[in-house]
Design a protein around this motif. Structure first.
Motif, PDB file in Angstrom:
ATOM      1  N   GLY A 192      -9.355   5.924   0.443  1.00 13.25           N
ATOM      2  CA  GLY A 192     -10.001   7.404  -0.152  1.00 13.25           C
ATOM      3  C   GLY A 192      -9.315   7.856  -1.462  1.00 13.25           C
ATOM      4  O   GLY A 192      -9.613   8.899  -1.941  1.00 13.25           O
ATOM      5  N   PHE A 226      -2.877   2.746   8.726  1.00 14.60           N
ATOM      6  CA  PHE A 226      -3.304   3.985   8.370  1.00 14.60           C
ATOM      7  C   PHE A 226      -3.017   4.115   6.868  1.00 14.60           C
ATOM      8  O   PHE A 226      -3.924   4.890   6.203  1.00 14.60           O
ATOM      9  N   LEU A 227      -2.183   3.480   6.261  1.00 17.49           N
ATOM     10  CA  LEU A 227      -2.055   3.633   4.720  1.00 17.49           C
ATOM     11  C   LEU A 227      -2.973   2.979   4.014  1.00 17.49           C
ATOM     12  O   LEU A 227      -3.647   3.357   3.200  1.00 17.49           O
ATOM     13  N   VAL A 228      -3.661   1.709   4.642  1.00 16.30           N
ATOM     14  CA  VAL A 228      -4.651   1.334   3.836  1.00 16.30           C
ATOM     15  C   VAL A 228      -5.752   1.963   3.886  1.00 16.30           C
ATOM     16  O   VAL A 228      -6.416   2.216   2.869  1.00 16.30           O
ATOM     17  N   GLN A 229      -6.160   2.869   4.976  1.00 16.26           N
ATOM     18  CA  GLN A 229      -7.492   3.569   5.020  1.00 16.26           C
ATOM     19  C   GLN A 229      -7.185   4.856   4.408  1.00 16.26           C
ATOM     20  O   GLN A 229      -8.302   4.965   3.456  1.00 16.26           O
ATOM     21  N   ALA A 230      -6.064   5.302   4.118  1.00 18.75           N
ATOM     22  CA  ALA A 230      -5.980   6.458   3.326  1.00 18.75           C
ATOM     23  C   ALA A 230      -5.913   6.022   1.969  1.00 18.75           C
ATOM     24  O   ALA A 230      -6.593   6.810   1.158  1.00 18.75           O
ATOM     25  N   MET A 231      -5.489   4.781   1.617  1.00 22.92           N
ATOM     26  CA  MET A 231      -5.824   4.210   0.194  1.00 22.92           C
ATOM     27  C   MET A 231      -7.339   4.039  -0.192  1.00 22.92           C
ATOM     28  O   MET A 231      -7.622   4.305  -1.338  1.00 22.92           O
ATOM     29  N   ASN A 268      -8.507  12.477   4.442  1.00 24.82           N
ATOM     30  CA  ASN A 268      -8.493  11.234   4.913  1.00 24.82           C
ATOM     31  C   ASN A 268      -7.919  10.845   5.830  1.00 24.82           C
ATOM     32  O   ASN A 268      -8.424  10.259   6.783  1.00 24.82           O
ATOM     33  N   PHE A 269      -6.452  11.439   6.045  1.00 30.67           N
ATOM     34  CA  PHE A 269      -5.736  11.063   7.089  1.00 30.67           C
ATOM     35  C   PHE A 269      -6.219  11.834   8.464  1.00 30.67           C
ATOM     36  O   PHE A 269      -6.452  11.031   9.398  1.00 30.67           O
ATOM     37  N   PHE A 305       1.177   2.036  11.265  1.00 31.87           N
ATOM     38  CA  PHE A 305       1.565   2.767   9.958  1.00 31.87           C
ATOM     39  C   PHE A 305       0.536   2.044   8.854  1.00 31.87           C
ATOM     40  O   PHE A 305       0.034   2.841   8.011  1.00 31.87           O
ATOM     41  N   ILE A 306       0.849   0.764   8.568  1.00 32.48           N
ATOM     42  CA  ILE A 306       0.034   0.228   7.419  1.00 32.48           C
ATOM     43  C   ILE A 306      -1.414   0.235   7.525  1.00 32.48           C
ATOM     44  O   ILE A 306      -1.960   0.694   6.372  1.00 32.48           O
ATOM     45  N   ILE A 361      -7.968  -3.061  -3.393  1.00 30.50           N
ATOM     46  CA  ILE A 361      -7.092  -3.603  -2.451  1.00 30.50           C
ATOM     47  C   ILE A 361      -7.656  -3.183  -0.889  1.00 30.50           C
ATOM     48  O   ILE A 361      -7.711  -3.930  -0.057  1.00 30.50           O
ATOM     49  N   ASN A 387      -9.549   9.776   9.418  1.00 24.10           N
ATOM     50  CA  ASN A 387      -9.360   8.567   9.830  1.00 24.10           C
ATOM     51  C   ASN A 387      -8.706   8.750  11.319  1.00 24.10           C
ATOM     52  O   ASN A 387      -8.829   8.118  12.319  1.00 24.10           O
ATOM     53  N   LEU A 419      -5.817  12.952   0.084  1.00 22.40           N
ATOM     54  CA  LEU A 419      -5.273  11.928   0.982  1.00 22.40           C
ATOM     55  C   LEU A 419      -5.077  12.892   2.351  1.00 22.40           C
ATOM     56  O   LEU A 419      -5.322  12.399   3.555  1.00 22.40           O
ATOM     57  N   LEU A 466       0.790   4.096  -2.988  1.00 19.91           N
ATOM     58  CA  LEU A 466       0.622   5.419  -2.795  1.00 19.91           C
ATOM     59  C   LEU A 466       1.684   6.318  -3.028  1.00 19.91           C
ATOM     60  O   LEU A 466       1.495   7.388  -3.985  1.00 19.91           O
ATOM     61  N   SER A 476       0.719  -1.216   0.226  1.00 22.77           N
ATOM     62  CA  SER A 476      -0.183  -0.029  -0.103  1.00 22.77           C
ATOM     63  C   SER A 476       0.953   1.488   0.131  1.00 22.77           C
ATOM     64  O   SER A 476       0.529   2.213  -0.782  1.00 22.77           O
TER      65      SER A 476
END
Lengths: 327, 345
Positions: B178, B171-176, A312-313, B168-169, B214, A316, A309, A42, A38
């Motif tokens: 979006g 967080f990234l998955v959640q950002a992805m 969303n950050f 961290f991962i 994903i 979350n 991004l 990104l 991921s």
């Protein structure tokens, strides 16, 4: 089988070790690498859009964000261009804002109704319906928005303009109500309601039971309980859910393209039929764009990517904190 | 000796129910009379007056019987109810419109013919959507093949290893999740198609869909894996299995139906995506069985083309194709529901 002599029965103890086996090390290694897919994706998205749009960023500078004109003309093989994304950014914020103003109250009311008022069967049914709403293809919302919702919304817009036209946001320079930010906002509101509702529901359901029962024990009605216990507790989650919805609304392309008249002029009048949206603009300009302009469109995509991004950050982060505080 | 039936004071009595029904009838009558007598017209007026009068009657009855606090409570509950009704209405309308408009364009050769010899402007009976259905199936299969291993392995990392980077991962998955679909599309365009000799094909169409799939699959798979009781993992370890053996022979089989649900939810998420395909799929009017070469089509792309053409026939084609697409999405959606129900039992 040979018989074992007594001297051989004392077996040396099995060696005990905590070091992972080879198979486990491979397993963990693979998972460790894969989990960073991921991050890789990104990063790739960001860097490729940045790279391909770099020429535009370089030639336009800050004007790319603040400028309001978007032209590219070819004269005798020489291409002159100005690319300013300002009106699209304003338009994006305007229609997503409209969507939030319509969508958030409805979502909160629905979440409250489902969590605290609805009978079991209705709750299950409505949750299925909301999941279904989230699964509808966005082009279906666009189609429905254009053919079914827009005629109705035009009528509502005229009513709003007639009775509330003295509010600056509801005034129009000319009576053109078709394909306005208001219509786009309505469609987006319907599209983001499921996500805001589900986040709100989750946060509301985390409300500590002892506080709810304490409120009832002190003689509160259901509404008083919600007002004094559930809403203060869940407000963070609602904000986070709204921001998740905002992220979704900012990136919506096809549905908005159908119901919005995209034009490069900064328009803040919600009911007036001129608007902008970065994502839909990319699609609408793509077909006829020159190489230079398509690079500018990729740069616009980069800006959109960064905006969603960040939103969303933040969203979350807020949701996570809101849910954690209940546990 | 007489036995008494247990009383249930919290349940509405028959008197309460009849009072409510009577109130609703009066409200209906009021709204009818008001709309007839005043210049307000249309469904909006009916709905508005009905809501206001029904609420007023409810609140008034509560005020008389139980006082001001109960009245405010009743007002709040009826507003919350109205809110969810307003959310419910568009869904019904969308389903109704799609079915009623789409059915008109259904005909037998629709599923066996392509648009190779006919254009969008031809009468409805000509041409078909076979190429688009084949394309969509290819998209779904290829996007799944790419994204499912990545997603499940990421989910396993998050639940089984819980390494240092797990937060961290996550967080990234959640950002992805979006990432706007259009951004995924232009990313693949910028990376693979701009300034290269490649042209849009099935695989370039499936790549952005894989990106969008994903996060959905990862997050659902993760939730499912978290539900597997730790006892099972400990039992595996106690029997001397390595972690790898435990995961592959105990955890994954135990979570199997949930993982299937995750994949299907991901498929439902991407089956209707339109925006990325506009940049990456190429657009074909005939069946293309080769996913790596030549332009491909897909149902959302077909709908889009029909809408852009704008003539009545083209729009009718769009409605019919979206009906087929909606049926596909609903099919996957119901399978996912079925599997998740199974899991809960």
């Amino acid at each position: 089988m040979s018989s074992i002599s007594p001297s051989q029965t004392t077996v040396s103890p099995r060696e005990i070790f905590t070091k992972p086996r080879v198979s486990d090390r491979i397993f963990r290694g693979v998972l460790n690498v894969m989990s960073f897919s991921s991050l890789a994706i990104l990063t790739l998205i960001g860097s490729f859009l940045m790279l391909r749009g770099f020429q535009t960023f370089q030639s336009e500078g800050l004007h790319f964000i603040t400028g309001f004109d978007w032209n590219s003309t070819v004269n005798d093989g020489v291409e002159t261009s100005t690319f300013g994304l300002g009106s699209m950014l304003i338009g994006t914020l305007l229609i997503s804002g409209t969507a939030l103003v319509i969508g958030v109250p409805l979502s909160v009311l629905t979440a409250l109704y489902l969590n605290f008022y609805a009978p079991m069967q209705i709750r299950k049914f409505m949750i299925t319906i909301l999941d279904l709403m989230a699964a509808f293809p966005s082009i279906l919302y666009g189609l429905w928005g254009y053919f079914i919702l827009m005629p109705m919304a035009e009528y509502w817009a005229k009513l709003l303009n007639k009775y509330l036209g003295w509010i600056p946001a509801f005034s129009v320079p000319q009576p053109a109500f078709t394909r306005s930010p208001f219509v786009a906002g309505l469609v987006l509101a319907i599209m983001i309601i499921p996500i805001i509702t589900s986040v709100s529901r989750e946060v509301f359901s985390q409300t500590p039971l002892d506080r709810i029962q304490a409120a009832y024990a002190l003689g509160a009605t259901k509404w008083k309980m919600i007002k004094t216990v559930v809403l203060p507790f869940g407000s963070g989650g609602v904000v986070g859910g709204a921001m998740l919805g905002l992220g979704r609304a900012m990136g919506e392309t096809v549905a908005v393209y159908m119901v919005l008249n995209i034009a490069f002029s900064a328009n803040l009048k919600v009911l007036y039929g001129v608007g902008g949206n970065v994502a839909s603009m990319i699609v609408s300009r793509w077909g006829e764009s020159t190489l230079l302009e398509s690079k500018a469109l990729l740069a616009a995509g980069f800006v959109l990517f960064m905006m969603t991004l960040v939103v969303n950050f933040l969203a979350n982060f807020i949701v996570k904190r809101a849910i954690k505080s209940g546990k | 000796m007489t036995t008494y039936a247990p009383t249930k004071p919290w349940q509405p009595t028959k008197v309460d129910i009849s009072k409510n029904v009577l109130g609703l009838l009066i409200a209906l009558l009021v709204s009818f009379v008001v709309v007839q007598l005043t210049p307000m017209k249309g469904k909006l007026a009916y709905a508005g007056v009905l809501f206001i009068s029904a609420t007023a009657i409810q609140v008034g009855m509560k005020w008389i019987s139980r006082g001001r606090m109960a009245a405010i409570d009743g007002l709040a509950s009826s507003i919350a109810f109205t809110g969810s009704v307003i959310v419910f209405l568009p869904v019904v309308n969308i389903l109704y419109t799609t079915i009623s408009k789409g059915v008109k364009g259904l005909h037998w050769t629709l599923f066996t013919d392509t648009m190779e010899k006919s254009s969008y402007l031809d009468p409805i009976g000509m041409g078909g959507i076979l190429h688009a259905i084949v394309g969509t199936m290819y998209m779904i299969i290829m996007a799944s093949v790419i994204s499912v291993p990545l997603s499940i392995l990421t989910a396993l990392y998050l639940t089984e290893i819980k390494g240092k980077a797990a937060g961290f991962i996550q967080f990234l998955v959640q950002a992805m999740s979006g990432v706007p679909s259009v951004v995924a599309g232009i990313f693949i365009y910028a990376a693979l198609l701009l300034n290269t000799s490649f042209r849009g094909s099935g695989i370039t169409g499936a790549l952005p869909l894989a990106i969008l799939m994903i996060p959905t699959v990862t997050r659902t798979a993760q939730e499912v894996l978290l539900l597997i009781p730790n006892d099972l993992r400990e039992a595996g370890q106690a029997l001397g299995a390595t972690q790898w053996k435990t995961v592959i022979t105990i955890v994954v089989p135990a979570a199997r139906s949930g993982l299937v649900t995750a994949v299907i939810l991901g498929v439902a998420r991407i089956a209707g995506e339109t925006a990325p395909l506009l940049f990456t799929i190429g657009g074909s009017d005939k069946v293309n069985w080769n996913p790596f070469n030549g332009p491909q089509s897909a149902l959302p792309y077909y709908v889009w083309k029909g809408l852009i053409s704008g003539t009545p026939e083209a729009v009718q084609r769009a409605w019919t194709a979206i009906l087929v697409l909606l049926m596909i999405v609903l099919f996957f959606f119901s399978i996912a529901r079925y599997f998740s129900r199974q899991r809960m039992k």
